[in-house]
Design an enzyme around this catalytic site. Structure first.
Site, mmCIF file in Angstrom:
data_model
loop_
_atom_site.group_PDB
_atom_site.id
_atom_site.type_symbol
_atom_site.label_atom_id
_atom_site.label_comp_id
_atom_site.label_asym_id
_atom_site.label_seq_id
_atom_site.Cartn_x
_atom_site.Cartn_y
_atom_site.Cartn_z
ATOM 1 N N ALA A 124 -0.880 -0.934 -4.367
ATOM 2 C CA ALA A 124 -1.958 0.054 -4.292
ATOM 3 C C ALA A 124 -1.364 1.441 -4.207
ATOM 4 O O ALA A 124 -0.245 1.632 -3.741
ATOM 5 C CB ALA A 124 -2.854 -0.212 -3.086
ATOM 6 N N THR A 159 2.105 3.464 -6.915
ATOM 7 C CA THR A 159 2.329 3.967 -5.561
ATOM 8 C C THR A 159 1.615 5.301 -5.488
ATOM 9 O O THR A 159 0.869 5.671 -6.405
ATOM 10 C CB THR A 159 3.837 4.094 -5.252
ATOM 11 O OG1 THR A 159 4.010 4.430 -3.872
ATOM 12 C CG2 THR A 159 4.504 5.142 -6.127
ATOM 13 N N ILE A 202 0.861 -1.175 0.000
ATOM 14 C CA ILE A 202 0.000 0.000 0.000
ATOM 15 C C ILE A 202 0.897 1.224 0.000
ATOM 16 O O ILE A 202 1.871 1.298 0.762
ATOM 17 C CB ILE A 202 -0.926 0.023 1.229
ATOM 18 C CG1 ILE A 202 -1.825 -1.221 1.261
ATOM 19 C CG2 ILE A 202 -1.786 1.294 1.244
ATOM 20 C CD1 ILE A 202 -2.656 -1.350 2.535
ATOM 21 N N CYS A 203 0.610 2.182 -0.874
ATOM 22 C CA CYS A 203 1.323 3.460 -0.920
ATOM 23 C C CYS A 203 2.837 3.230 -1.087
ATOM 24 O O CYS A 203 3.264 2.505 -1.982
ATOM 25 C CB CYS A 203 0.995 4.276 0.327
ATOM 26 S SG CYS A 203 1.447 6.033 0.202
ATOM 27 N N THR A 204 3.649 3.789 -0.188
ATOM 28 C CA THR A 204 5.103 3.681 -0.321
ATOM 29 C C THR A 204 5.634 2.297 0.031
ATOM 30 O O THR A 204 6.835 2.059 -0.086
ATOM 31 C CB THR A 204 5.801 4.731 0.560
ATOM 32 O OG1 THR A 204 5.273 4.643 1.890
ATOM 33 C CG2 THR A 204 5.575 6.136 0.020
#
Length: 325
Positions: A158, A126, A106-108
């Site tokens: 994600a 990202t 998720i994200c970073t």
């Protein structure tokens, strides 16, 4: 039971971690039993971050070794994407991928998967603000900043923050079907599938600096002020005091795209601002943004933003205050 290990390395994003736990722990099978066993795993006490700010200390009930047999491993975002992840964490992820476990970020968290070499040759995403950094650091990855998540089968990534909810609900649907996923979405008060992608959140890009003494910033600002006009390449080149050939070359170097494509994105950016801040009908928004018709606006808007102008306005326009009764 399918085991989900949500990792909590030091510097973990508290939102990403909690979002994954909430979705998987809320999922219930038709007989009411839990769909997943959820484990929060950490190497020790961890500091949780939100937008780079340390928020709280986290003491996980499981160690990293407890993720070794998990069916799905979730890597939430981390506070410092530039830091080298711990060797033990990278080894855990490589071993999990090697035995066929599903590994998601998720994200970073995508930077951690990239550091482990799991995303080489794959499409990934990202947070849109860090997509360029991910692509620059790991050129073997095809980074797509426009989507909420990318599903490569056993490897998923994600985009930022709330996109983790979208991906986790997608995994519930993949594992247990639409009925279980829909009920889980209701429990966490989320739509099962959001309209549009991450593109609707991306700000208009401006150049970071000039090359060979020529900075395009003034001409870009001029183009933004004239989005309602049908500017030609010759007009733009004249405004920049360049030949058309030099204009194209410098545009590519400073913005990563062509003058025509940048101008189209500027028009879409202007349309987005009008949809967010005015009650103008789509026809007038189209005209003010340089599109010949609402049909043309809808076509380009959907291509770039991933949703319709009306859908975008519904999502981003603050509700009109109602007069007191």
């Amino acid at each position: 039971m399918h085991t989900v290990a949500v990792l909590a390395p030091d510097g973990v994003s508290g939102f990403d971690l909690s979002a994954a736990c909430q979705v998987f722990a809320s999922a219930r099978l038709p007989d009411g039993s839990a769909a997943y066993e959820v484990r929060v795993c950490a190497a020790g006490d961890a500091t949780s971050f939100a937008a780079g700010v340390p928020c709280y200390q986290l003491r996980a009930p499981y160690g990293m070794a407890d993720a070794a047999d998990a069916d799905t491993i979730v890597v939430p975002g981390i506070g410092d994407s530039a830091a080298e992840p711990p060797a033990e964490l990278l080894a855990l992820l490589r071993a999990a991928a090697g035995r066929g476990a599903r590994v998601v970020s998720i994200c970073t968290g995508a930077f951690v998967l990239a550091a482990a070499g799991l995303l080489d040759g794959l499409r990934a995403t990202t947070h849109w603000a860090l997509a360029g950094r991910l692509a620059e650091r790991y050129p073997r990855i095809e980074v797509d900043p426009s989507v909420l998540f990318v599903d490569n089968g056993r490897l998923l990534t994600a985009a930022g923050a709330a996109a983790g909810l979208d991906m986790c609900l997608h995994l519930v649907r993949t594992d247990h079907g639409a009925r279980v996923a829909a009920e889980t979405a209701r429990l966490v008060v989320m739509p099962l599938q959001r309209g549009g992608g991450q593109a609707q959140f991306i700000a208009q890009a401006m150049p970071e600096g000039g090359d060979a003494g020529v900075n395009l910033q003034p001409v870009l600002e001029w183009m933004q002020r004239n989005v309602h006009r049908a500017l030609t390449l010759d007009e733009i080149a004249h405004q920049a005091h360049l030949s058309v050939r030099s204009l194209n070359r410098r545009f590519r170097a400073q913005t990563g795209t062509t003058p025509v494509q940048w101008f189209l994105r500027a028009r879409i950016h202007h349309a987005r601002a009008l949809l967010e801040s005015t009650d103008l009908p789509v026809e007038q928004v189209a005209a003010a943004s340089g599109f010949r018709s609402p049909v043309t606006l809808r076509l380009h808007f959907r291509r770039q933003v991933g949703t319709s102008p009306v859908g975008y306005r519904t999502a981003f326009r603050p509700p009109t205050p109602q007069p007191p009764a």
